[in-house]
Design a protein around this motif. Structure first.
Motif, PDB file in Angstrom:
ATOM      1  N   LEU A 117       0.833  -1.198   0.000  1.00 27.09           N
ATOM      2  CA  LEU A 117       0.000   0.000   0.000  1.00 27.09           C
ATOM      3  C   LEU A 117       0.872   1.254   0.000  1.00 27.09           C
ATOM      4  CD1 LEU A 117      -2.713  -1.181   2.527  1.00 27.09           C
ATOM      5  CD2 LEU A 117      -3.020  -0.781   0.083  1.00 27.09           C
ATOM      6  N   PRO A 118       0.386   2.349  -0.599  1.00 23.74           N
ATOM      7  CA  PRO A 118       1.177   3.578  -0.732  1.00 23.74           C
ATOM      8  C   PRO A 118       1.205   4.416   0.559  1.00 23.74           C
ATOM      9  CG  PRO A 118      -0.947   3.879  -1.768  1.00 23.74           C
ATOM     10  CD  PRO A 118      -0.889   2.438  -1.311  1.00 23.74           C
ATOM     11  N   TYR A 119       1.832   3.857   1.589  1.00 25.47           N
ATOM     12  CA  TYR A 119       1.942   4.548   2.876  1.00 25.47           C
ATOM     13  C   TYR A 119       3.096   5.536   2.870  1.00 25.47           C
ATOM     14  CZ  TYR A 119      -1.410   2.314   5.997  1.00 25.47           C
ATOM     15  OH  TYR A 119      -2.554   1.923   6.628  1.00 25.47           O
ATOM     16  N   HIS A 120       2.925   6.614   3.651  1.00 32.20           N
ATOM     17  CA  HIS A 120       3.944   7.641   3.831  1.00 32.20           C
ATOM     18  C   HIS A 120       4.056   7.939   5.325  1.00 32.20           C
ATOM     19  CE1 HIS A 120       3.760   8.584  -0.481  1.00 32.20           C
ATOM     20  NE2 HIS A 120       2.455   8.420  -0.344  1.00 32.20           N
ATOM     21  N   ARG A 121       5.244   8.192   5.772  1.00 32.38           N
ATOM     22  CA  ARG A 121       5.470   8.595   7.155  1.00 32.38           C
ATOM     23  C   ARG A 121       5.080  10.065   7.291  1.00 32.38           C
ATOM     24  NH1 ARG A 121       5.551   9.491  11.908  1.00 32.38           N
ATOM     25  NH2 ARG A 121       7.387   9.676  13.189  1.00 32.38           N
ATOM     26  N   ALA A 122       4.383  10.398   8.373  1.00 30.69           N
ATOM     27  CA  ALA A 122       3.956  11.778   8.609  1.00 30.69           C
ATOM     28  C   ALA A 122       4.124  12.137  10.074  1.00 30.69           C
ATOM     29  CB  ALA A 122       2.494  11.954   8.189  1.00 30.69           C
ATOM     30  N   GLU A 123       4.341  13.415  10.323  1.00 34.76           N
ATOM     31  CA  GLU A 123       4.288  13.945  11.675  1.00 34.76           C
ATOM     32  C   GLU A 123       2.832  14.287  11.921  1.00 34.76           C
ATOM     33  OE1 GLU A 123       6.933  17.263  11.842  1.00 34.76           O
ATOM     34  OE2 GLU A 123       8.699  16.015  11.546  1.00 34.76           O
ATOM     35  N   MET A 124       2.240  13.655  12.941  1.00 31.30           N
ATOM     36  CA  MET A 124       0.806  13.790  13.141  1.00 31.30           C
ATOM     37  C   MET A 124       0.503  14.018  14.613  1.00 31.30           C
ATOM     38  SD  MET A 124      -0.324  10.653  10.648  1.00 31.30           S
ATOM     39  CE  MET A 124      -1.829  11.289   9.918  1.00 31.30           C
ATOM     40  N   ASP A 125      -0.608  14.721  14.847  1.00 30.17           N
ATOM     41  CA  ASP A 125      -1.053  14.975  16.210  1.00 30.17           C
ATOM     42  C   ASP A 125      -2.579  15.005  16.218  1.00 30.17           C
ATOM     43  OD1 ASP A 125      -0.581  15.798  19.006  1.00 30.17           O
ATOM     44  OD2 ASP A 125      -1.560  17.645  18.341  1.00 30.17           O
ATOM     45  N   VAL A 126      -3.150  14.293  17.175  1.00 28.79           N
ATOM     46  CA  VAL A 126      -4.608  14.284  17.351  1.00 28.79           C
ATOM     47  C   VAL A 126      -4.883  14.607  18.807  1.00 28.79           C
ATOM     48  CG1 VAL A 126      -6.730  12.939  17.180  1.00 28.79           C
ATOM     49  CG2 VAL A 126      -4.849  12.482  15.598  1.00 28.79           C
ATOM     50  N   ALA A 127      -5.784  15.549  19.042  1.00 29.95           N
ATOM     51  CA  ALA A 127      -6.114  15.925  20.420  1.00 29.95           C
ATOM     52  C   ALA A 127      -7.614  16.162  20.535  1.00 29.95           C
ATOM     53  CB  ALA A 127      -5.353  17.188  20.817  1.00 29.95           C
ATOM     54  N   LEU A 128      -8.170  15.774  21.668  1.00 34.20           N
ATOM     55  CA  LEU A 128      -9.568  16.063  21.971  1.00 34.20           C
ATOM     56  C   LEU A 128      -9.647  17.406  22.684  1.00 34.20           C
ATOM     57  CD1 LEU A 128     -10.856  12.603  23.214  1.00 34.20           C
ATOM     58  CD2 LEU A 128     -11.261  13.692  21.009  1.00 34.20           C
ATOM     59  N   GLU A 129     -10.554  18.245  22.231  1.00 33.53           N
ATOM     60  CA  GLU A 129     -10.811  19.552  22.845  1.00 33.53           C
ATOM     61  C   GLU A 129     -12.311  19.645  23.069  1.00 33.53           C
ATOM     62  OE1 GLU A 129      -9.187  22.259  19.962  1.00 33.53           O
ATOM     63  OE2 GLU A 129      -7.134  21.869  20.599  1.00 33.53           O
ATOM     64  N   GLY A 130     -12.772  19.152  24.218  1.00 30.70           N
ATOM     65  CA  GLY A 130     -14.203  19.046  24.450  1.00 30.70           C
ATOM     66  C   GLY A 130     -14.765  17.995  23.515  1.00 30.70           C
ATOM     67  N   TYR A 137     -12.863  18.858  13.973  1.00 29.37           N
ATOM     68  CA  TYR A 137     -14.174  18.354  13.582  1.00 29.37           C
ATOM     69  C   TYR A 137     -14.869  17.742  14.782  1.00 29.37           C
ATOM     70  CZ  TYR A 137     -11.348  14.096  13.091  1.00 29.37           C
ATOM     71  OH  TYR A 137     -10.483  13.056  13.300  1.00 29.37           O
ATOM     72  N   ARG A 138     -16.198  17.584  14.643  1.00 31.29           N
ATOM     73  CA  ARG A 138     -16.975  16.969  15.720  1.00 31.29           C
ATOM     74  C   ARG A 138     -18.274  16.400  15.160  1.00 31.29           C
ATOM     75  NH1 ARG A 138     -19.655  21.934  19.168  1.00 31.29           N
ATOM     76  NH2 ARG A 138     -20.747  22.877  17.408  1.00 31.29           N
ATOM     77  N   PRO A 139     -18.824  15.414  15.887  1.00 34.34           N
ATOM     78  CA  PRO A 139     -20.127  14.884  15.479  1.00 34.34           C
ATOM     79  C   PRO A 139     -21.226  15.874  15.835  1.00 34.34           C
ATOM     80  CG  PRO A 139     -19.402  13.829  17.507  1.00 34.34           C
ATOM     81  CD  PRO A 139     -18.285  14.725  17.058  1.00 34.34           C
ATOM     82  N   THR A 140     -22.314  15.863  15.051  1.00 33.83           N
ATOM     83  CA  THR A 140     -23.434  16.770  15.316  1.00 33.83           C
ATOM     84  C   THR A 140     -24.770  16.049  15.384  1.00 33.83           C
ATOM     85  OG1 THR A 140     -23.707  17.254  12.960  1.00 33.83           O
ATOM     86  CG2 THR A 140     -22.271  18.737  14.235  1.00 33.83           C
ATOM     87  N   TRP A 168     -14.715  18.413  20.252  1.00 35.11           N
ATOM     88  CA  TRP A 168     -13.984  18.585  19.005  1.00 35.11           C
ATOM     89  C   TRP A 168     -12.753  17.694  18.979  1.00 35.11           C
ATOM     90  CZ3 TRP A 168     -15.472  21.632  14.924  1.00 35.11           C
ATOM     91  CH2 TRP A 168     -16.505  22.548  15.173  1.00 35.11           C
ATOM     92  N   VAL A 169     -12.395  17.231  17.783  1.00 28.68           N
ATOM     93  CA  VAL A 169     -11.135  16.531  17.545  1.00 28.68           C
ATOM     94  C   VAL A 169     -10.262  17.480  16.729  1.00 28.68           C
ATOM     95  CG1 VAL A 169     -10.011  14.567  16.438  1.00 28.68           C
ATOM     96  CG2 VAL A 169     -12.261  14.275  17.515  1.00 28.68           C
ATOM     97  N   ARG A 170      -9.078  17.788  17.242  1.00 30.85           N
ATOM     98  CA  ARG A 170      -8.114  18.600  16.487  1.00 30.85           C
ATOM     99  C   ARG A 170      -7.126  17.635  15.849  1.00 30.85           C
ATOM    100  NH1 ARG A 170      -7.076  23.437  15.566  1.00 30.85           N
ATOM    101  NH2 ARG A 170      -8.258  24.323  17.290  1.00 30.85           N
TER     102      ARG A 170
END
Length: 189
Positions: A63-76, A100-103, A78-80
């Motif tokens: 599969l065409p995977y690439h290494r990335a610098e990534m960060d995921v954080a919950l803010e209430g 983003y967030r569910p509505t 919301w997902v940042r």
């Protein structure tokens, strides 16, 4: 074309204890295809925050995977989400920054809807040299989809694969969790 950010938790080979599984963010650019009678997913790119996952997916699943610098954080509620591809000389620059967030409430997609078409796919395809097609079967329950909203600051993921996204608001969905099991790659016929 879908640009799909998410977090993988507990990734492991069969027989490996859950405690030894990998946890990392992933972001993919995909399209929805049919090979023979099988509907599936084809990936233009997959970016991951794990060197081991990138190596394993490239080596064993082609599969065409690439290494990335990534960060995921919950803010209430919301997902940042932030991702920036760690480029080699052969790779195009790609970045994604959004929150983003569910509505709405979670529910499986109804047959015949666009949401069903996009999510009820139980294999992925990849193309090798000499145009040989490999298939990986995927098992999961129907996606528990929720409507969503997003504030997208940067999205060059599709452009890095030579794809221009339309100049209109994206179709957005959220799924809190989905357990997926995949099989080994096999030659598609």
């Amino acid at each position: 074309v879908g640009v799909v950010p998410f977090r993988i938790t507990g990734l492991r080979a069969r027989g490996v204890p859950e405690a030894l599984g990998l946890d990392f963010p992933e972001l993919n650019v995909r399209t929805y295809v049919r090979f023979g009678e099988r509907p599936g997913v084809y990936f233009f790119s997959l970016d991951a925050g794990s060197r081991l996952a990138v190596w394993g997916a490239r080596t064993f699943f082609r599969l065409p995977y690439h290494r990335a610098e990534m960060d995921v954080a919950l803010e209430g509620e919301w997902v940042r989400y932030r991702s920036r591809r760690c480029m080699s000389e052969r790779e195009a620059s790609a970045a994604f920054r959004a929150r983003y967030r569910p509505t709405g409430p979670a529910a499986p997609a109804a047959p015949g809807t666009l949401e069903y078409f996009l999510t009820e796919r139980y294999c992925l395809f990849t193309v090798l040299r000499r145009r040989r097609v490999l298939r990986v079967d995927i098992d999961h329950v129907p996606w528990p989809l929720q409507r969503a909203e997003a504030e997208i600051e940067t999205n060059t993921m599709a452009a890095a694969s030579g794809i221009a996204l339309p100049d209109r608001p994206p179709l957005l969905h959220f799924a809190r969790r989905l357990q997926v099991v995949n099989g080994p790659p096999v030659r598609a016929s």
